[in-house]
Design a protein around this motif. Structure first.
Motif: not given
Length: 142
Positions: A90, A117-119, A121-122, A125
């Protein structure tokens, strides 16, 4: 493990300086050294040293920069002579997805043991898009 037919690339703007510091392995794939607790990546000359703990003992490796977010591990029974690529990091250097082109190793690391959590998840993916089988991934509790 990853699908050898899957596309894989490294993030070209990742440098030793961006990786320097303490990390926590948050997600791992089979074959990846069973790292726990704090993973220390430190600048050493033009390269990096990686030091972590595993149930089997200390894990250490020298990481020589190959350019374009790619490093070569050496001096480590755990990693052997592996190319370690930063598949994604990121913009604020908090989370990184690391993998090998052959899929032997793969993990997601973060500057903190929880949260983000958002990072995570990224990064997950991205790992899936690059051919890593998410059904084989394992969350690492710190």
């Amino acid at each position: 493990m990853r699908d050898p037919e899957g596309r894989i690339s490294s993030q070209t703007n990742v440098t030793a300086a961006r990786l320097d510091g303490n990390w926590h392995v948050r997600v791992g794939w089979p074959g990846t050294p069973n790292l726990s607790g704090t993973l220390r990546i430190a600048q050493a000359g033009n390269g990096l040293t990686l030091t972590g703990s595993a149930p089997e003992g200390t894990v250490q490796a020298n990481l020589a920069p190959l350019g374009n977010g790619r490093f070569r591990a050496s001096g480590s029974p755990a990693f052997g002579d592996s190319a370690l690529w930063v598949l994604w990091m990121d913009a604020d250097d908090r989370t990184a997805a690391i993998g090998t082109p052959d899929g032997r190793f793969g993990w997601i690391m973060d500057r903190t043991a929880t949260g983000g959590a958002d990072r995570i998840t990224a990064a997950t993916e991205i790992m899936e898009w690059m051919g890593y089988d998410l059904s084989r991934s394992k969350e690492i509790s710190q």
